[in-house]
Design a protein around this motif. Structure first.
Motif, PDB file in Angstrom:
ATOM      1  N   THR A  47      82.681 -18.324  40.093  1.00 24.82           N
ATOM      2  CA  THR A  47      83.511 -17.122  40.141  1.00 24.82           C
ATOM      3  C   THR A  47      83.555 -16.450  38.770  1.00 24.82           C
ATOM      4  O   THR A  47      83.459 -15.217  38.661  1.00 24.82           O
ATOM      5  CB  THR A  47      84.937 -17.482  40.607  1.00 24.82           C
ATOM      6  OG1 THR A  47      84.864 -17.981  41.938  1.00 24.82           O
ATOM      7  CG2 THR A  47      85.863 -16.292  40.578  1.00 24.82           C
ATOM      8  N   GLN A  83      86.682 -14.034  46.438  1.00 28.88           N
ATOM      9  CA  GLN A  83      86.824 -15.277  47.181  1.00 28.88           C
ATOM     10  C   GLN A  83      88.192 -15.326  47.877  1.00 28.88           C
ATOM     11  O   GLN A  83      88.308 -15.766  49.006  1.00 28.88           O
ATOM     12  CB  GLN A  83      86.702 -16.432  46.193  1.00 28.88           C
ATOM     13  CG  GLN A  83      86.724 -17.809  46.790  1.00 28.88           C
ATOM     14  CD  GLN A  83      86.458 -18.866  45.723  1.00 28.88           C
ATOM     15  OE1 GLN A  83      86.343 -18.550  44.537  1.00 28.88           O
ATOM     16  NE2 GLN A  83      86.352 -20.108  46.128  1.00 28.88           N
ATOM     17  N   ASP A 159      81.493 -13.483  46.481  1.00 32.38           N
ATOM     18  CA  ASP A 159      82.023 -14.789  46.093  1.00 32.38           C
ATOM     19  C   ASP A 159      82.453 -15.566  47.339  1.00 32.38           C
ATOM     20  O   ASP A 159      83.552 -15.366  47.848  1.00 32.38           O
ATOM     21  CB  ASP A 159      83.204 -14.594  45.145  1.00 32.38           C
ATOM     22  CG  ASP A 159      83.545 -15.884  44.406  1.00 32.38           C
ATOM     23  OD1 ASP A 159      82.920 -16.922  44.704  1.00 32.38           O
ATOM     24  OD2 ASP A 159      84.431 -15.844  43.538  1.00 32.38           O
ATOM     25  N   GLU A 160      81.594 -16.414  47.809  1.00 36.31           N
ATOM     26  CA  GLU A 160      81.860 -17.208  49.021  1.00 36.31           C
ATOM     27  C   GLU A 160      82.480 -16.361  50.132  1.00 36.31           C
ATOM     28  O   GLU A 160      83.553 -16.694  50.645  1.00 36.31           O
ATOM     29  CB  GLU A 160      82.782 -18.390  48.690  1.00 36.31           C
ATOM     30  CG  GLU A 160      82.183 -19.292  47.646  1.00 36.31           C
ATOM     31  CD  GLU A 160      82.995 -20.566  47.461  1.00 36.31           C
ATOM     32  OE1 GLU A 160      83.525 -21.075  48.455  1.00 36.31           O
ATOM     33  OE2 GLU A 160      83.076 -21.049  46.323  1.00 36.31           O
TER      34      GLU A 160
HETATM   35 MG   LIG Z   1      85.212 -19.578  42.865  1.00 38.60          MG
END
Ligand SMILES: [Mg+2]
Ligand SMILES: Nc1ncnc2c1ncn2[C@@H]1O[C@H](COP(=O)(O)OP(=O)(O)OP(=O)(O)O)[C@@H](O)[C@H]1O
Lengths: 252, 253
Positions: A47, A83, A159-160
């Protein structure tokens, strides 16, 4: 658009604690139109790296360039999907999707068409007037994806983004993302925990080591798309990456 | 709970009052509920040459609107600025903490010294009373705005007034609204107290004080009931808006 990461390190100095080295000397060149996946265990700085590319954070040393200009702050050519939960709860789904366009001063009538298109793209037809609290976690994340895509950024930092989705939706979103990417030739930097996801999506996979995050391995994925998750080549690469991650964990 | 069960406690209160007033048998100490009801039934009637209950109550409301409105206009922008900038907060926080615990009525002598008896000093007291709840809640609301919301805005290029108008304000609106509700409650208490000061000649607070001088206890109680009803009424309005407009905050898991 090309993204160049040059000897980037990041150290966090929290008040009393001793400095925490989150990233240590990361260098990479993400070519125009490339799909890069970053894999790594929790807390290795994925991140942090993405935030620095997005201009939300600054490297302690080293520098990041986007298309030849150093990153000093957020840049309209880049969009980031966080995220964590990032929708505006007081805005409807439609109005969340149109947020970036509105900030760019696009009038409402013009926005509406684009909003509807991207709401449809992420499979949320009929939810345009709903509020985020009326949606499931996975649906919310899809709204965030639509919001980022709506501004048509040249570089997409993710991010994910599909971490909270069920396997079925996740697979569908992966395919949709690849379709969009192939059509628009965006540069994508995609963080994930899932080796399977990385092998399915990426042109290249960057594996980071546990703290401090260093580049532990780079894999070129030369399989044609759409990729067959049950194929031999797919399984071989997945096994290689998993082995590397296992080894990294053992050496901790 | 069944609605008629909720009516039971007020009913028993009225009953106790009725019994007590009969036992005491002195209207200068405790008038009967009926005599108070009689006053309430004729709210437009002039009371001892001081105007009607309604006239005086409206005048009090008007004073509150002035003082409270002024407090909103000052406290919300100041609160937003303080909440946005850490250094400013650290600079002014000691002053706020020092002034905040002073009861609004402790400002009365100063108000009289500055503004003399009259509208201005009453408005000043109301202003002081409602300023701090609004300020504190605004600061808190702005400071608690989710960092990711601000960073998302930054990613999409929202800066300056756009960030303020589209993210900071809507995100902190529920807290600011709570500040307004609490602030109004304090303002309403302040106006009644300020109107009881010697030299005042109007307002619902004046009316009940004046009725005391004439031994009109039923008017005092009627006036108190009107004060309570207006206070609750405004609070209910504030809460209704809160429920409609800021539902997202409750539901946001
Ligand atoms: Mg992260
Ligand atoms: N603002 C900050 N201040 C101090 N330390 C931080 C800060 N942000 C991140 N860190 C630390 O830096 C390290 C990397 O964090 P980061 O969020 O980048 O990890 P990650 O790889 O994204 O993890 P995950 O997969 O769990 O999301 C962590 O140890 C974290 O505690």
């Amino acid at each position: 658009m090309t993204v160049i990461i040059r000897n980037v390190s990041k150290t966090f100095t929290a008040r009393q604690n001793e400095p925490l080295i989150a990233l240590d000397n990361i260098s990479a060149r993400v070519a125009n139109g490339e799909f890069l996946c970053i894999l790594g265990p929790s807390g290795c700085g994925k991140t942090t790296l993405l935030r620095m590319i997005g201009g939300l954070d600054h490297p302690t040393s080293g520098e990041i360039e986007v298309e030849g200009t150093p990153v000093t702050g957020p840049d309209p050519r880049l969009a980031m999907i966080f995220q964590e939960y990032s929708l505006y709860p007081w805005r409807t789904v439609r109005s969340n999707v149109g947020f970036g366009l509105q900030m760019r001063g696009m009038p409402y009538e013009e926005r509406e068409k684009i909003e509807n298109r991207f709401i449809g793209l992420v499979g949320l037809e009929g939810f345009g007037d709903s509020y985020p609290y009326e949606l499931s976690g996975g649906m919310r994340q899809r709204v965030a994806v639509a919001r980022a895509l709506a501004t048509d950024p040249a570089v997409l930092l993710m991010d994910e983004p599909f971490g909270a989705l069920d396997a079925q939706t996740r697979n569908r979103m992966q395919k949709e993302l690849l379709l969009i990417w192939e059509k628009t030739k965006k540069t994508v930097i995609f963080v994930t925990h899932s080796v399977d996801e990385a092998v399915f999506l990426a042109d290249r996979i960057m594996v980071l080591s546990p703290r401090p995050g260093r580049i532990a391995g780079i894999y070129d994925v030369n399989m044609p798309r759409p990729r067959d998750r049950t194929g031999v080549e797919f399984a071989t690469l997945r096994r290689d990456v998993l082995e590397l991650i296992d080894r990294l964990e053992d050496s901790q | 709970m069944r609605w008629y069960l909720k009516l039971l406690p007020p009913f028993f209160l009225l009953l106790a009052w009725e019994v007590a007033s009969i036992l005491i048998n002195n209207p200068f100490i405790l008038p009967t509920p009926v005599s108070v009801a009689a006053v309430l039934m004729t709210p437009m009637a002039d009371i001892l040459g001081s105007g009607s209950i309604i006239d005086n109550a409206l005048l009090s409301v008007w004073r509150v609107v002035l003082g409270f409105g002024l407090a909103v206009l000052c406290a919300v922008p100041i609160g937003i600025i303080i909440g946005r900038y850490r250094t400013i907060e650290e600079l002014v926080n000691p002053i706020i903490q020092l002034l905040r615990p002073i009861p609004p009525l402790a400002w009365v002598p100063l108000a009289l010294a500055w503004f003399k008896i009259g509208l201005l000093s009453i408005v000043f007291i109301i202003f002081i009373g409602s300023f701090f709840p609004i300020l504190i809640n605004s600061i808190d609301g702005v400071r608690r705005v989710n960092r990711t919301w601000i960073e998302t805005a930054a990613i999409y290029g929202a800066k300056g007034w756009k960030l303020l108008a589209y993210v900071i304000l809507p995100a902190s609106a529920p807290a600011i609204w709570t500040g307004l509700r609490v602030g109004f409650g304090v303002a309403w208490m302040c106006v009644v107290a300020a109107e009881m000061l010697p030299g005042t000649t109007s307002g619902i607070g004046y009316l009940i004080m004046y009725s005391y001088n004439w031994g009109q206890v039923q008017v005092i109680i009627a006036g108190m009931i009107v004060i309570g009803i207006i206070g609750i009424g405004v609070d209910v309005l504030f809460r209704a808006v809160e429920k409609r407009k800021f539902q997202w905050q409750e539901m946001n898991r």
